[in-house]
Design a protein around this motif. Structure first.
Motif, PDB file in Angstrom:
ATOM      1  N   ASP A  25       7.498  -6.423  -2.510  1.00 49.35           N
ATOM      2  CA  ASP A  25       6.448  -6.789  -3.217  1.00 49.35           C
ATOM      3  C   ASP A  25       6.491  -8.261  -3.757  1.00 49.35           C
ATOM      4  O   ASP A  25       5.605  -8.677  -4.646  1.00 49.35           O
ATOM      5  N   LYS A  71       1.847   6.968   0.050  1.00 46.78           N
ATOM      6  CA  LYS A  71       2.595   8.271  -0.465  1.00 46.78           C
ATOM      7  C   LYS A  71       1.875   9.099  -1.400  1.00 46.78           C
ATOM      8  O   LYS A  71       1.838  10.466  -1.185  1.00 46.78           O
ATOM      9  N   SER A  72       0.607   8.838  -1.906  1.00 41.54           N
ATOM     10  CA  SER A  72      -0.153   9.796  -2.562  1.00 41.54           C
ATOM     11  C   SER A  72      -0.986  10.491  -1.614  1.00 41.54           C
ATOM     12  O   SER A  72      -1.227  11.908  -1.694  1.00 41.54           O
ATOM     13  N   TYR A  88       0.837  -1.353   0.226  1.00 47.52           N
ATOM     14  CA  TYR A  88       0.021  -0.137   0.022  1.00 47.52           C
ATOM     15  C   TYR A  88       0.862   1.304   0.062  1.00 47.52           C
ATOM     16  O   TYR A  88       0.287   2.416   0.078  1.00 47.52           O
ATOM     17  N   ASP A  89       2.133   1.258  -0.187  1.00 48.39           N
ATOM     18  CA  ASP A  89       2.942   2.372   0.155  1.00 48.39           C
ATOM     19  C   ASP A  89       2.712   3.534  -1.109  1.00 48.39           C
ATOM     20  O   ASP A  89       2.654   4.650  -0.749  1.00 48.39           O
ATOM     21  N   GLU A  90       2.444   2.967  -2.434  1.00 48.41           N
ATOM     22  CA  GLU A  90       2.065   4.173  -3.272  1.00 48.41           C
ATOM     23  C   GLU A  90       1.008   4.774  -3.020  1.00 48.41           C
ATOM     24  O   GLU A  90       0.803   5.977  -3.255  1.00 48.41           O
ATOM     25  N   GLU A  91      -0.094   4.157  -2.229  1.00 51.24           N
ATOM     26  CA  GLU A  91      -1.378   4.713  -2.036  1.00 51.24           C
ATOM     27  C   GLU A  91      -1.079   5.668  -0.752  1.00 51.24           C
ATOM     28  O   GLU A  91      -1.511   6.884  -0.958  1.00 51.24           O
TER      29      GLU A  91
END
Length: 293
Positions: A115, A50-51, A45-48
């Motif tokens: 991942d 980060k956003s 969920y890192d990208e979410e």
């Protein structure tokens, strides 16, 4: 109210599946930088995350740290397709290496790639519950982080307000000193020219012309007006709630330019001393501004 780029926020919560603690630290940065220590189970969920942080905080260096305790120990399975993809890329790079000394992709390297893991035995509905809990904690930590940044911003603003007050006091004193100079300057320069020329005959109109040229070269009236205007702009920026750090930096450059011009044009030693004090105040504001969003 200005907002600092330095701050800290944390939030902790739990449900039937897990207990999660999230903390976010932020430091100053010219850009948006994000570093995560969310662990293997939550790194997907890192990208979410980060956003979310970028939308709420805009700019800075952000460090995310997560602690999770599962009440029902999950099973971390491997994503075979992802591993095969990494192995294929690693083999291609190894075959292309030429004279470069590269080692094949090791098991240790593969295991450190978050991942390649996936939680398998919580069930799809329970995984969703854990995700909801995680994002609840992330949102809470972001909220606390922004509170902290505003509090730090208040401290910065108080310090800059004091610097700005000192700049206004310096400007007021220089204006007074310059006015006194104007009252005495003409007769002083006239006497100096007459003394230097001695017996040389110089008509009055030519004498007045030369004195006027000298006085004009040393006149700082326009610089003082512009400096007062720039200080007013700086004061207005300090009352904004948006990103003002870059705008403050720009107006500080303009303030510094006028101060330097006054230094080069004025021959009054008292004005020079006051300008040095003002330069120190500007530099202190510049240092504080490095932490302002």
């Amino acid at each position: 109210m200005i907002k600092s780029m330095t701050g800290y926020g944390s939030f902790e919560s739990e449900n039937d599946q897990a207990q999660i603690f999230v903390e976010i630290k932020s430091l100053n940065s010219r850009f948006f930088d994000f570093y995560s220590k969310s662990g293997k189970a939550l790194s997907i969920y890192d990208e979410e995350v980060k956003s979310k942080i970028k939308d709420a905080c805009l700019r800075g260096n952000f460090q995310l740290k997560v602690k999770i305790i599962f009440f029902k120990n999950p099973k971390l399975d491997i994503d075979r397709s992802k591993i095969e993809e990494y192995l294929s890329i690693g083999e291609q790079i190894f075959n292309m290496k030429g004279d470069v000394d590269l080692s094949p992709l090791s098991i240790d390297k593969l295991m450190s790639m978050p991942d390649i893991y996936k939680v398998t035995d919580l069930g799809s509905s329970n995984i969703s519950v854990v995700k909801d809990l995680y994002f609840k904690c992330v949102d809470g930590a972001i909220k606390e982080l922004n509170k902290s940044r505003f509090l730090e911003g208040e401290k910065l603003q108080n310090a800059i307000d004091e610097n700005l007050d000192n700049l206004y006091k310096g400007l007021k004193l220089i204006i007074k000193l310059h006015k006194n100079d104007n009252d005495n300057e003409f007769s002083n320069y006239r006497d100096k020219i007459v003394k230097i020329l001695g017996d040389i005959d110089l008509n009055e109109s030519r004498l007045y012309q030369e004195v006027a040229i000298i006085i004009d070269k040393h006149d700082i009236s326009e610089e003082l007006v512009r400096l007062d205007s720039h200080l007013g702009v700086l004061k207005s920026y300090l009352s904004e709630r948006m990103e003002v750090g870059k705008k403050i930096n720009f107006i500080l450059q303009e303030i510094g330019r006028e101060i330097n011009t006054i230094t080069s044009k004025s021959s009054n030693i008292k004005i020079t001393h006051e300008i040095l004090n003002m330069k120190n105040e500007v530099e202190q504001i510049r240092e504080q501004t490095q932490n302002i969003l």
